[in-house]
Design a protein around this motif. Structure first.
Motif, PDB file in Angstrom:
ATOM      1  N   ASP A 280       0.817  -1.210   0.000  1.00 52.26           N
ATOM      2  CA  ASP A 280       0.000   0.000   0.000  1.00 52.26           C
ATOM      3  C   ASP A 280       0.855   1.266   0.000  1.00 52.26           C
ATOM      4  O   ASP A 280       0.420   2.313  -0.483  1.00 52.26           O
TER       5      ASP A 280
ATOM      6  N   GLY B 156      -8.063  -1.255  -6.687  1.00 47.57           N
ATOM      7  CA  GLY B 156      -6.862  -1.954  -6.234  1.00 47.57           C
ATOM      8  C   GLY B 156      -6.454  -2.972  -7.280  1.00 47.57           C
ATOM      9  O   GLY B 156      -6.246  -4.143  -6.976  1.00 47.57           O
TER      10      GLY B 156
ATOM     11  N   ASP C  65      -5.535   2.177  -8.606  1.00 48.65           N
ATOM     12  CA  ASP C  65      -4.585   1.658  -7.624  1.00 48.65           C
ATOM     13  C   ASP C  65      -3.761   2.825  -7.091  1.00 48.65           C
ATOM     14  O   ASP C  65      -3.511   3.800  -7.809  1.00 48.65           O
TER      15      ASP C  65
ATOM     16  N   ASP D  90      -0.691   2.543  -6.267  1.00 50.71           N
ATOM     17  CA  ASP D  90       0.688   2.320  -6.706  1.00 50.71           C
ATOM     18  C   ASP D  90       0.794   2.644  -8.194  1.00 50.71           C
ATOM     19  O   ASP D  90       0.184   1.969  -9.017  1.00 50.71           O
TER      20      ASP D  90
ATOM     21  N   ASN E 152      -6.336   7.156  -4.840  1.00 49.55           N
ATOM     22  CA  ASN E 152      -7.078   6.494  -3.774  1.00 49.55           C
ATOM     23  C   ASN E 152      -8.553   6.849  -3.898  1.00 49.55           C
ATOM     24  O   ASN E 152      -8.954   7.989  -3.649  1.00 49.55           O
TER      25      ASN E 152
ATOM     26  N   ILE F 299      -8.627  -6.170  -1.723  1.00 53.40           N
ATOM     27  CA  ILE F 299      -7.715  -5.383  -0.888  1.00 53.40           C
ATOM     28  C   ILE F 299      -7.842  -5.905   0.541  1.00 53.40           C
ATOM     29  O   ILE F 299      -8.669  -6.758   0.827  1.00 53.40           O
TER      30      ILE F 299
ATOM     31  N   ILE G 241      -8.926  -1.712   4.439  1.00 56.92           N
ATOM     32  CA  ILE G 241      -9.148  -0.753   3.357  1.00 56.92           C
ATOM     33  C   ILE G 241     -10.537  -0.954   2.765  1.00 56.92           C
ATOM     34  O   ILE G 241     -11.209   0.004   2.387  1.00 56.92           O
TER      35      ILE G 241
END
Length: 315
Positions: free
Chosen positions: A24, A180, A202, A204, A231, A253, A257
């Protein structure tokens, strides 16, 4: 190339939570060391001929991650320590001490590939890009995947739970929101099962590149997949960009979350649309179910695989 190696002393009970927390924070290439004995099933999955003799399992685990040796990481390490302390509310993380070392780049990012082999869920064949497809035919679809340094080969129990629910509920032409998305594995499955459009998000940024690359590997039209970095829980701009009216939203996830994410989901799915939530450790099942019902969703099905849970609900 040299890398700084940071090792968190934790417990076997917490190793999945610690790994998820690192992911995360955008940290990839996690390595877990413990003395949990391998089962016969583990041996078969990992293609190990002789089970190694391990010291007694004392519940201790070491979770290591790697950062560039010439970078400044004080802020990130402070976040890691802060998140570790936050996990204490939910699981025994042990001492959570972080030690530092240095290592040469010996292709540690790719070493795990020897353990990722082709496998089948329902009649969907999922195979790594570097492996030849089995000669057997008759699969409904074949998905090639190269996760790179992002999460998602499809082999984890939580992902398999999601795939089985998509297989069961997805209809041709459905629009799917993949929260995610990681490597994009659930988006790929959705499109191969007949979805007309997938939208993935996501936190990331690495995942955006991985998902787009895997779309191309699977010869899926670029216009059928939209992927956004951010997010969804607290980013109004992202919420506006992804829009509404999805037939299915899927979120694989961690439970911690999923719970704050769940109230956001009804605004993005149509009436009668489905929400598939996974990544839920079994002792968090009731908390997630409570969040789902409080969001005004009707629980249709709760599925278990090992210690993991998925919840399918309808708006």
């Amino acid at each position: 190339m040299k890398w700084k190696q940071y090792t968190i002393q934790t417990t076997t009970q917490a190793e999945d939570f610690v790994s998820g927390m690192l992911a995360d924070l955008g940290i990839a290439g996690v390595q877990i060391e413990d003395n949990i004995p391998l089962s016969a099933e583990d041996k078969e999955k990992m293609y190990i001929d002789i089970l190694p003799e391990l010291p007694p399992d004392e519940g201790i685990a070491r979770v290591s991650f790697y950062l560039e040796a010439d970078g400044e990481h004080e802020g990130l390490l402070a976040r890691v320590q802060e998140e570790l302390e936050g996990l204490r509310m939910f699981v025994d993380v042990g001492s959570a001490n972080i030690t530092q070392g240095e290592t040469e780049d010996k292709d540690w990012i790719n070493n795990w590939k020897k353990y990722f082999k082709s496998f089948v869920i329902e009649d969907i064949l999922i195979k790594p890009t570097w492996e030849e497809a089995p000669k057997e035919e008759g699969y409904r679809c074949v998905i090639e995947i190269d996760p790179g340094t992002s999460f998602g080969t499809g082999k984890h129990e939580t992902t398999q739970l999601c795939i089985r629910q998509l297989y069961k509920y997805l209809k041709p032409g459905d629009r799917v929101l993949d929260v995610g998305c990681g490597s994009g594995i659930l988006s790929l499955v959705s499109l191969k099962l007949g979805a007309s459009l997938v939208t993935g998000t996501d936190i990331d940024p690495i995942c955006m590149e991985a998902a787009i690359d895997n779309m191309e590997i699977n010869h899926l039209p670029a216009e059928q997949g939209n992927f956004f970095h951010g997010n969804l829980i607290d980013d109004p701009g992202l919420q506006e960009r992804i829009g509404e009216g999805y037939d299915i939203a899927v979120a694989n996830i961690l439970a911690d979350i999923v719970i704050p994410l769940t109230p956001v989901i009804p605004g993005h799915i149509k009436k009668g649309g489905l929400y598939i939530a996974s990544g839920i450790i079994d002792f968090k099942e009731e908390a997630v179910k409570k969040a789902v019902t409080e969001a005004g969703l009707e629980i249709l099905e709760v599925c278990h695989q090992g210690e993991w849970v998925s919840i399918t609900a309808r708006k």
